[in-house]
Design an enzyme around this catalytic site. Structure first.
Site, PDB file in Angstrom:
ATOM      1  N   LYS A  49      81.037  45.625  43.718  1.00  0.00           N
ATOM      2  CA  LYS A  49      81.486  45.870  45.096  1.00  0.00           C
ATOM      3  C   LYS A  49      83.014  45.829  45.149  1.00  0.00           C
ATOM      4  CE  LYS A  49      77.212  44.127  47.089  1.00  0.00           C
ATOM      5  NZ  LYS A  49      76.429  43.030  47.645  1.00  0.00           N
ATOM      6  N   GLN A  93      76.908  37.146  49.886  1.00  0.00           N
ATOM      7  CA  GLN A  93      75.928  37.639  48.924  1.00  0.00           C
ATOM      8  C   GLN A  93      74.672  36.778  48.942  1.00  0.00           C
ATOM      9  OE1 GLN A  93      76.257  40.473  47.204  1.00  0.00           O
ATOM     10  NE2 GLN A  93      74.378  40.240  46.034  1.00  0.00           N
ATOM     11  N   ASP A 116      76.842  44.004  56.444  1.00  0.00           N
ATOM     12  CA  ASP A 116      75.459  44.168  55.986  1.00  0.00           C
ATOM     13  C   ASP A 116      74.511  44.542  57.125  1.00  0.00           C
ATOM     14  OD1 ASP A 116      74.920  43.652  53.217  1.00  0.00           O
ATOM     15  OD2 ASP A 116      75.488  41.559  53.517  1.00  0.00           O
TER      16      ASP A 116
HETATM   17  N1  GUN Z   1      71.655  40.696  47.698  1.00  0.00           N
HETATM   18  C1  GUN Z   1      70.972  41.808  47.268  1.00  0.00           C
HETATM   19  N2  GUN Z   1      71.240  42.873  48.058  1.00  0.00           N
HETATM   20  C2  GUN Z   1      72.117  42.441  49.005  1.00  0.00           C
HETATM   21  C3  GUN Z   1      72.763  43.084  50.100  1.00  0.00           C
HETATM   22  O1  GUN Z   1      72.584  44.282  50.385  1.00  0.00           O
HETATM   23  N3  GUN Z   1      73.594  42.288  50.834  1.00  0.00           N
HETATM   24  C4  GUN Z   1      73.789  40.972  50.556  1.00  0.00           C
HETATM   25  N4  GUN Z   1      74.612  40.280  51.357  1.00  0.00           N
HETATM   26  N5  GUN Z   1      73.205  40.342  49.554  1.00  0.00           N
HETATM   27  C5  GUN Z   1      72.372  41.087  48.782  1.00  0.00           C
END
Ligand code: GUN
Length: 278
Positions: A49, A93, A116
């Protein structure tokens, strides 16, 4: 002949457009990612990311906490980030360690910085048929990929395997909003094959290799969201590529399908929040 739903290629295309757009911004968006603990998969996702954001010209910062950080400390940091005008997007996350309440953490993020779309405000909007500030990244990426290949959703039977808050649940709403007929299956579903056989579009988000060609209707569209390492350390998805590619009309590969689209959606969401609220 099966057509591969190429997420890597679409990521390139969207990223080029996004990069050009970002070049014109005087001030750049800033994405802050909070990572708690040492989960190896999470570390890889978070690094990707950060790298992708930086390549596009988005400021990004990762804040690492040890797995024994207190909920209070995290809440304090989120409050600080909510009040910091230079921070335009916040991502915590998942998964979080057990002693931390995911609900409390999600609830603390300002919906205007909720990149998100996971805060109760944005989830509530999504589930009541309204428009959230942004849509959750993985479902958004899946729909971008299906749209890119001109796959019709209206009136189609979409079967989702997996009911997580990250994929299955929000995706079910987003497909409903696109007038698909949606069935959500999960670990307690009886006679899974009876249902998957009726799918025009099958989306599997389980994290186990469970979907075989014999479970599917000829010509269906298959989206593989699962990604994990098998016993030999090979990256695998939920779908048995060989048997499913004999029967499906479209199939997303792992890697190179949904994964790149999730990251792309995160970048799109970061820019969207910046444009809406900065
Ligand atoms: N863990 C796995 N996929 C995601 C996601 O799309 N967002 C977040 N915050 N954590 C994740």
């Amino acid at each position: 002949m099966v057509t591969i739903l190429d997420g890597k290629n679409l990521k390139e295309k969207i990223s080029n457009d996004l990069k050009q757009k970002l070049e014109k911004f005087q001030i750049k968006p800033t994405l802050v990612v909070i990572l708690v603990g040492e989960n190896p998969a999470s570390k890889i996702y978070v690094n990707n990311k950060k790298k992708t954001a930086e390549n596009l010209g988005i400021n990004s910062q990762v804040i690492n906490y040890p797995s024994d950080v207190t909920e209070e400390e995290l809440l304090k940091k989120i409050d600080e980030l909510n009040n910091d005008k230079s921070v335009t997007a916040i991502l915590v996350q998942l998964p979080l360690p057990e002693h931390i309440s995911k609900e409390n953490i999600m609830n603390a993020i300002c919906p205007r910085k909720d990149v998100d779309g996971f805060t109760p405000y944005n989830f509530g909007k999504l589930f009541s048929g309204e428009t959230p500030t942004v849509y959750p990244c993985t479902p958004k990426g899946i729909l971008l990929l299906l749209d890119e290949y001109g796959i019709e959703l209206e009136g189609q039977h979409a079967v989702i395997v997996g009911r997580s808050n990250i994929v299955g649940r929000p995706l079910s709403q987003m497909l409903l909003d696109r007038n698909a007929t949606v069935t959500v299956c999960h670990s307690k579903t009886k006679n899974l094959t009876e249902i998957t056989k009726t799918a025009d579009i099958l989306i599997s988000a389980v994290g186990k290799n469970i979907i075989e060609g014999k479970m599917l209707k000829s010509g269906c569209v298959v989206v593989d969201v699962g990604i994990f390492k098998d016993e030999n350390g090979k990256t695998r998805g939920d779908v048995d590529f060989e048997s499913v590619s004999q029967i499906a009309s479209y199939l997303s590969p792992v890697p190179g399908g949904v994964g790149p689209m999730t990251i792309t959606s995160l970048m799109l969401n970061t820019v969207e929040l910046f444009e809406k609220f900065s």
